[in-house]
Design a protein around this motif. Structure first.
Motif, PDB file in Angstrom:
ATOM      1  N   ASP A   1      10.255  56.188  17.628  1.00 47.77           N
ATOM      2  CA  ASP A   1       9.684  56.474  18.940  1.00 47.77           C
ATOM      3  C   ASP A   1       8.510  55.520  19.168  1.00 47.77           C
ATOM      4  N   THR A   2       8.637  54.620  20.136  1.00 45.02           N
ATOM      5  CA  THR A   2       7.601  53.612  20.333  1.00 45.02           C
ATOM      6  C   THR A   2       6.556  54.022  21.376  1.00 45.02           C
ATOM      7  N   THR A   3       6.522  55.291  21.730  1.00 40.97           N
ATOM      8  CA  THR A   3       5.503  55.776  22.665  1.00 40.97           C
ATOM      9  C   THR A   3       4.121  55.647  22.029  1.00 40.97           C
ATOM     10  N   PRO A   4       3.170  55.002  22.690  1.00 40.24           N
ATOM     11  CA  PRO A   4       1.831  54.863  22.108  1.00 40.24           C
ATOM     12  C   PRO A   4       1.139  56.216  21.960  1.00 40.24           C
ATOM     13  N   SER A   5       0.502  56.422  20.832  1.00 40.24           N
ATOM     14  CA  SER A   5      -0.287  57.632  20.621  1.00 40.24           C
ATOM     15  C   SER A   5      -1.679  57.426  21.214  1.00 40.24           C
ATOM     16  N   ARG A   6      -2.422  58.518  21.331  1.00 43.94           N
ATOM     17  CA  ARG A   6      -3.799  58.403  21.822  1.00 43.94           C
ATOM     18  C   ARG A   6      -4.614  57.488  20.900  1.00 43.94           C
ATOM     19  N   ALA A   7      -4.364  57.615  19.575  1.00 42.96           N
ATOM     20  CA  ALA A   7      -5.075  56.761  18.626  1.00 42.96           C
ATOM     21  C   ALA A   7      -4.709  55.289  18.819  1.00 42.96           C
ATOM     22  N   ASP A   8      -3.436  55.019  19.111  1.00 44.98           N
ATOM     23  CA  ASP A   8      -3.007  53.639  19.378  1.00 44.98           C
ATOM     24  C   ASP A   8      -3.756  53.061  20.582  1.00 44.98           C
ATOM     25  N   ILE A   9      -3.856  53.853  21.633  1.00 49.82           N
ATOM     26  CA  ILE A   9      -4.509  53.394  22.863  1.00 49.82           C
ATOM     27  C   ILE A   9      -5.991  53.154  22.632  1.00 49.82           C
ATOM     28  N   GLU A  10      -6.634  54.073  21.949  1.00 47.75           N
ATOM     29  CA  GLU A  10      -8.065  53.932  21.690  1.00 47.75           C
ATOM     30  C   GLU A  10      -8.347  52.726  20.801  1.00 47.75           C
ATOM     31  N   MET A  11      -7.536  52.547  19.765  1.00 41.88           N
ATOM     32  CA  MET A  11      -7.725  51.415  18.864  1.00 41.88           C
ATOM     33  C   MET A  11      -7.546  50.097  19.603  1.00 41.88           C
ATOM     34  N   THR A  12      -6.536  50.035  20.471  1.00 41.97           N
ATOM     35  CA  THR A  12      -6.270  48.810  21.233  1.00 41.97           C
ATOM     36  C   THR A  12      -7.461  48.451  22.108  1.00 41.97           C
ATOM     37  N   ARG A  13      -8.023  49.419  22.759  1.00 44.14           N
ATOM     38  CA  ARG A  13      -9.167  49.156  23.629  1.00 44.14           C
ATOM     39  C   ARG A  13     -10.401  48.759  22.825  1.00 44.14           C
ATOM     40  N   MET A  14     -10.557  49.319  21.634  1.00 40.69           N
ATOM     41  CA  MET A  14     -11.677  48.926  20.774  1.00 40.69           C
ATOM     42  C   MET A  14     -11.548  47.462  20.350  1.00 40.69           C
ATOM     43  N   VAL A  15     -10.335  47.049  19.995  1.00 40.44           N
ATOM     44  CA  VAL A  15     -10.114  45.657  19.611  1.00 40.44           C
ATOM     45  C   VAL A  15     -10.333  44.743  20.802  1.00 40.44           C
ATOM     46  N   ARG A  16      -9.776  45.105  21.958  1.00 34.03           N
ATOM     47  CA  ARG A  16      -9.961  44.312  23.183  1.00 34.03           C
ATOM     48  C   ARG A  16     -11.448  44.116  23.487  1.00 34.03           C
ATOM     49  N   ASP A  17     -12.227  45.215  23.407  1.00 30.24           N
ATOM     50  CA  ASP A  17     -13.645  45.151  23.731  1.00 30.24           C
ATOM     51  C   ASP A  17     -14.423  44.343  22.692  1.00 30.24           C
ATOM     52  N   ALA A  18     -13.964  44.349  21.437  1.00 31.56           N
ATOM     53  CA  ALA A  18     -14.635  43.562  20.391  1.00 31.56           C
ATOM     54  C   ALA A  18     -14.359  42.072  20.551  1.00 31.56           C
ATOM     55  N   LEU A  19     -13.193  41.729  21.106  1.00 30.68           N
ATOM     56  CA  LEU A  19     -12.819  40.326  21.290  1.00 30.68           C
ATOM     57  C   LEU A  19     -13.496  39.684  22.501  1.00 30.68           C
ATOM     58  N   LYS A  20     -13.756  40.465  23.525  1.00 26.72           N
ATOM     59  CA  LYS A  20     -14.285  39.923  24.781  1.00 26.72           C
ATOM     60  C   LYS A  20     -15.556  39.100  24.607  1.00 26.72           C
ATOM     61  N   PRO A  21     -16.576  39.591  23.880  1.00 26.49           N
ATOM     62  CA  PRO A  21     -17.833  38.831  23.790  1.00 26.49           C
ATOM     63  C   PRO A  21     -17.690  37.450  23.151  1.00 26.49           C
ATOM     64  N   VAL A  22     -16.639  37.231  22.366  1.00 27.89           N
ATOM     65  CA  VAL A  22     -16.456  35.926  21.734  1.00 27.89           C
ATOM     66  C   VAL A  22     -15.388  35.099  22.456  1.00 27.89           C
ATOM     67  N   GLY A  23     -14.987  35.556  23.635  1.00 31.43           N
ATOM     68  CA  GLY A  23     -14.096  34.776  24.466  1.00 31.43           C
ATOM     69  C   GLY A  23     -12.656  34.715  24.012  1.00 31.43           C
ATOM     70  N   ILE A  24     -12.199  35.728  23.287  1.00 32.83           N
ATOM     71  CA  ILE A  24     -10.815  35.779  22.816  1.00 32.83           C
ATOM     72  C   ILE A  24     -10.085  36.889  23.573  1.00 32.83           C
ATOM     73  N   ALA A  25      -8.924  36.562  24.112  1.00 33.21           N
ATOM     74  CA  ALA A  25      -8.167  37.531  24.913  1.00 33.21           C
ATOM     75  C   ALA A  25      -7.182  38.307  24.051  1.00 33.21           C
ATOM     76  N   LEU A  26      -6.998  39.566  24.396  1.00 36.91           N
ATOM     77  CA  LEU A  26      -5.922  40.366  23.807  1.00 36.91           C
ATOM     78  C   LEU A  26      -4.779  40.370  24.817  1.00 36.91           C
ATOM     79  N   HIS A  27      -3.750  39.552  24.566  1.00 40.49           N
ATOM     80  CA  HIS A  27      -2.662  39.410  25.526  1.00 40.49           C
ATOM     81  C   HIS A  27      -1.790  40.654  25.608  1.00 40.49           C
ATOM     82  N   ASP A  28      -1.536  41.284  24.459  1.00 35.05           N
ATOM     83  CA  ASP A  28      -0.642  42.434  24.477  1.00 35.05           C
ATOM     84  C   ASP A  28      -0.731  43.155  23.139  1.00 35.05           C
TER      85      ASP A  28
END
Length: 229
Positions: A184-211
Protein backbone atom coordinates in the motif's frame (compact mmCIF):
# COMPACT_ATOMS: atom_id res chain seq x y z
CA UNK A 1 25.29 -43.23 -20.91
CA UNK A 2 24.51 -46.56 -22.66
CA UNK A 3 21.78 -46.34 -25.30
CA UNK A 4 19.64 -48.96 -23.54
CA UNK A 5 19.49 -46.92 -20.33
CA UNK A 6 16.56 -44.53 -20.35
CA UNK A 7 17.57 -40.91 -19.73
CA UNK A 8 15.69 -38.97 -17.05
CA UNK A 9 12.66 -37.30 -18.65
CA UNK A 10 13.65 -33.86 -17.38
CA UNK A 11 16.81 -33.80 -19.51
CA UNK A 12 14.78 -33.63 -22.71
CA UNK A 13 12.48 -31.07 -21.11
CA UNK A 14 15.47 -28.89 -20.25
CA UNK A 15 16.68 -28.96 -23.82
CA UNK A 16 13.23 -28.04 -25.10
CA UNK A 17 13.15 -25.08 -22.70
CA UNK A 18 16.55 -23.92 -23.93
CA UNK A 19 15.48 -24.27 -27.56
CA UNK A 20 12.29 -22.27 -26.96
CA UNK A 21 14.22 -19.56 -25.14
CA UNK A 22 16.82 -19.27 -27.89
CA UNK A 23 14.16 -19.24 -30.61
CA UNK A 24 11.63 -16.86 -29.08
CA UNK A 25 13.26 -15.23 -26.06
CA UNK A 26 11.76 -14.97 -22.58
CA UNK A 27 8.61 -13.02 -23.43
CA UNK A 28 6.37 -16.01 -24.35
CA UNK A 29 7.54 -18.04 -21.35
CA UNK A 30 5.54 -18.01 -18.10
CA UNK A 31 7.43 -17.02 -14.95
CA UNK A 32 7.83 -20.57 -13.67
CA UNK A 33 9.43 -21.73 -16.93
CA UNK A 34 11.88 -18.85 -16.96
CA UNK A 35 12.81 -19.66 -13.36
CA UNK A 36 12.98 -23.34 -14.22
CA UNK A 37 15.45 -22.61 -17.01
CA UNK A 38 17.55 -20.54 -14.64
CA UNK A 39 17.61 -23.28 -12.00
CA UNK A 40 18.86 -25.86 -14.48
CA UNK A 41 22.25 -24.12 -14.30
CA UNK A 42 22.46 -24.53 -10.52
CA UNK A 43 20.68 -27.87 -9.99
CA UNK A 44 21.97 -30.22 -12.70
CA UNK A 45 20.58 -33.60 -11.65
CA UNK A 46 16.99 -33.00 -10.61
CA UNK A 47 13.68 -32.10 -12.19
CA UNK A 48 13.47 -28.42 -11.28
CA UNK A 49 9.91 -27.72 -12.48
CA UNK A 50 8.35 -28.50 -9.05
CA UNK A 51 11.01 -26.34 -7.37
CA UNK A 52 10.33 -23.44 -9.71
CA UNK A 53 6.57 -23.70 -9.21
CA UNK A 54 7.00 -23.84 -5.43
CA UNK A 55 9.14 -20.67 -5.45
CA UNK A 56 6.65 -18.82 -7.65
CA UNK A 57 3.82 -19.86 -5.33
CA UNK A 58 5.75 -18.59 -2.30
CA UNK A 59 7.05 -15.31 -3.71
CA UNK A 60 4.37 -14.41 -6.24
CA UNK A 61 6.24 -14.12 -9.53
CA UNK A 62 9.69 -14.19 -11.11
CA UNK A 63 10.52 -10.71 -9.84
CA UNK A 64 9.47 -11.73 -6.34
CA UNK A 65 11.75 -14.77 -6.41
CA UNK A 66 14.88 -12.99 -7.58
CA UNK A 67 14.20 -10.18 -5.09
CA UNK A 68 13.62 -12.51 -2.13
CA UNK A 69 15.94 -12.55 0.84
CA UNK A 70 18.63 -15.26 0.50
CA UNK A 71 17.60 -16.83 3.81
CA UNK A 72 14.00 -17.11 2.64
CA UNK A 73 15.13 -18.71 -0.62
CA UNK A 74 17.28 -21.22 1.23
CA UNK A 75 14.23 -22.38 3.20
CA UNK A 76 12.84 -23.93 0.03
CA UNK A 77 13.54 -27.62 -0.36
CA UNK A 78 16.40 -28.48 -2.73
CA UNK A 79 17.59 -24.86 -2.96
CA UNK A 80 21.27 -24.78 -2.05
CA UNK A 81 23.96 -22.12 -2.08
CA UNK A 82 24.59 -22.42 -5.82
CA UNK A 83 20.96 -21.72 -6.68
CA UNK A 84 20.70 -18.83 -4.21
CA UNK A 85 23.85 -17.22 -5.60
CA UNK A 86 22.63 -17.59 -9.18
CA UNK A 87 19.19 -16.15 -8.37
CA UNK A 88 20.67 -13.14 -6.56
CA UNK A 89 23.21 -12.65 -9.36
CA UNK A 90 20.35 -12.33 -11.85
CA UNK A 91 18.74 -9.64 -9.68
CA UNK A 92 21.95 -7.66 -9.36
CA UNK A 93 22.51 -7.86 -13.12
CA UNK A 94 18.96 -6.60 -13.72
CA UNK A 95 19.44 -3.71 -11.28
CA UNK A 96 22.69 -2.64 -12.90
CA UNK A 97 21.07 -2.63 -16.31
CA UNK A 98 18.12 -0.61 -15.00
CA UNK A 99 20.41 1.84 -13.21
CA UNK A 100 22.48 2.33 -16.35
CA UNK A 101 19.34 3.62 -18.07
CA UNK A 102 18.93 6.48 -15.58
CA UNK A 103 22.30 7.43 -14.09
CA UNK A 104 23.93 10.53 -15.65
CA UNK A 105 20.75 11.27 -17.59
CA UNK A 106 18.16 14.04 -17.19
CA UNK A 107 15.38 12.76 -14.95
CA UNK A 108 12.54 14.42 -16.83
CA UNK A 109 13.38 12.58 -20.06
CA UNK A 110 13.73 9.20 -18.35
CA UNK A 111 11.03 9.37 -15.64
CA UNK A 112 9.38 6.06 -16.54
CA UNK A 113 12.76 4.31 -16.52
CA UNK A 114 13.49 5.85 -13.14
CA UNK A 115 10.22 4.48 -11.76
CA UNK A 116 11.04 1.05 -13.20
CA UNK A 117 14.45 1.16 -11.52
CA UNK A 118 12.99 2.17 -8.16
CA UNK A 119 10.43 -0.61 -8.43
CA UNK A 120 13.09 -3.19 -9.22
CA UNK A 121 15.42 -1.97 -6.49
CA UNK A 122 12.94 -1.51 -3.65
CA UNK A 123 9.38 -2.70 -4.23
CA UNK A 124 9.97 -6.30 -3.15
CA UNK A 125 11.87 -5.59 0.05
CA UNK A 126 10.43 -6.96 3.28
CA UNK A 127 11.66 -3.99 5.33
CA UNK A 128 11.49 -0.27 4.61
CA UNK A 129 14.43 1.31 2.81
CA UNK A 130 15.11 4.99 2.25
CA UNK A 131 16.92 6.04 -0.93
CA UNK A 132 18.13 9.44 -2.11
CA UNK A 133 18.54 10.40 -5.76
CA UNK A 134 20.82 13.41 -6.17
CA UNK A 135 20.45 15.73 -9.18
CA UNK A 136 22.65 18.48 -10.59
CA UNK A 137 21.41 21.87 -11.81
CA UNK A 138 20.34 20.31 -15.14
CA UNK A 139 18.32 17.62 -13.29
CA UNK A 140 20.79 14.95 -14.30
CA UNK A 141 20.99 12.06 -11.84
CA UNK A 142 24.51 12.18 -10.41
CA UNK A 143 24.20 9.77 -7.46
CA UNK A 144 21.85 7.14 -6.07
CA UNK A 145 22.36 6.10 -2.47
CA UNK A 146 20.54 4.08 0.16
CA UNK A 147 20.60 6.21 3.31
CA UNK A 148 18.70 4.12 5.83
CA UNK A 149 17.10 0.72 6.35
CA UNK A 150 14.36 0.23 8.88
CA UNK A 151 11.66 -2.17 9.98
CA UNK A 152 8.59 -3.49 8.19
CA UNK A 153 6.79 -0.17 8.63
CA UNK A 154 9.30 2.51 9.63
CA UNK A 155 12.56 3.99 8.41
CA UNK A 156 14.36 6.65 10.46
CA UNK A 157 15.29 9.69 8.35
CA UNK A 158 17.49 12.52 9.62
CA UNK A 159 17.07 15.78 7.67
CA UNK A 160 20.50 17.08 8.67
CA UNK A 161 22.15 13.97 7.22
CA UNK A 162 20.20 14.42 3.98
CA UNK A 163 21.35 18.05 3.70
CA UNK A 164 24.94 17.15 4.57
CA UNK A 165 25.17 14.48 1.89
CA UNK A 166 23.53 16.67 -0.76
CA UNK A 167 26.08 19.42 -0.07
CA UNK A 168 28.96 16.94 -0.21
CA UNK A 169 27.85 15.85 -3.68
CA UNK A 170 27.16 19.36 -4.91
CA UNK A 171 23.55 18.45 -5.67
CA UNK A 172 21.02 21.09 -6.69
CA UNK A 173 17.98 18.90 -6.05
CA UNK A 174 17.02 15.52 -4.65
CA UNK A 175 14.27 12.95 -5.00
CA UNK A 176 13.46 10.83 -1.99
CA UNK A 177 12.28 7.25 -2.46
CA UNK A 178 11.16 4.67 0.03
CA UNK A 179 9.20 1.44 -0.12
CA UNK A 180 6.17 0.14 1.73
CA UNK A 181 6.56 -3.65 2.14
CA UNK A 182 2.78 -3.94 2.62
CA UNK A 183 2.30 -2.88 -0.99
CA UNK A 184 0.00 0.00 0.00
CA UNK A 185 1.78 3.15 -1.19
CA UNK A 186 -0.55 5.59 0.59
CA UNK A 187 1.62 8.09 2.49
CA UNK A 188 1.32 7.91 6.26
CA UNK A 189 1.14 11.00 8.46
CA UNK A 190 4.74 10.28 9.48
CA UNK A 191 5.78 10.11 5.81
CA UNK A 192 4.20 13.50 5.13
CA UNK A 193 5.72 15.15 8.18
CA UNK A 194 9.17 13.74 7.47
CA UNK A 195 9.01 14.92 3.85
CA UNK A 196 8.17 18.45 4.89
CA UNK A 197 10.96 18.46 7.48
CA UNK A 198 13.48 17.45 4.81
CA UNK A 199 12.09 20.01 2.34
CA UNK A 200 12.33 22.77 4.96
CA UNK A 201 15.90 21.74 5.90
CA UNK A 202 17.00 21.88 2.25
CA UNK A 203 15.52 25.29 1.44
CA UNK A 204 18.06 27.48 3.33
CA UNK A 205 20.96 25.93 1.39
CA UNK A 206 19.25 26.31 -1.97
CA UNK A 207 18.56 22.63 -2.65
CA UNK A 208 15.14 21.63 -4.00
CA UNK A 209 13.15 18.56 -3.05
CA UNK A 210 11.67 17.60 -6.42
CA UNK A 211 9.58 14.67 -5.23
CA UNK A 212 9.15 11.88 -2.73
CA UNK A 213 8.15 8.52 -4.20
CA UNK A 214 6.69 5.62 -2.28
CA UNK A 215 6.94 2.32 -4.15
CA UNK A 216 5.17 -0.99 -3.66
CA UNK A 217 4.74 -4.04 -5.84
CA UNK A 218 3.43 -2.77 -9.16
CA UNK A 219 2.46 0.68 -7.89
CA UNK A 220 3.84 3.97 -6.66
CA UNK A 221 2.72 7.28 -5.17
CA UNK A 222 4.29 10.64 -6.01
CA UNK A 223 4.05 13.34 -3.33
CA UNK A 224 4.34 16.00 -6.03
CA UNK A 225 1.47 14.53 -8.06
CA UNK A 226 -0.66 14.22 -4.91
CA UNK A 227 -0.08 17.87 -3.98
CA UNK A 228 1.85 16.96 -0.82
CA UNK A 229 4.93 19.03 -1.69
Amino acid sequence: MPEDVEKPHHLGHRQRLRDRFMAGGAEPMPDYELLELLLTHAIPRRDVKPIAKDLIARFGNFAGVISADPKSLAESKFIGDNAVVLIKLVREAALRLAKQDVINRPILSSWDRLLDYCQAAMAYGDTEQFRLLFLDRKNVLIADEVQQKGTVDHTPVYPREVVKRALELGASAIIMVHNHPSGDTTPSRADIEMTRMVRDALKPVGIALHDHLIVGRGRHTSFKSEGLL
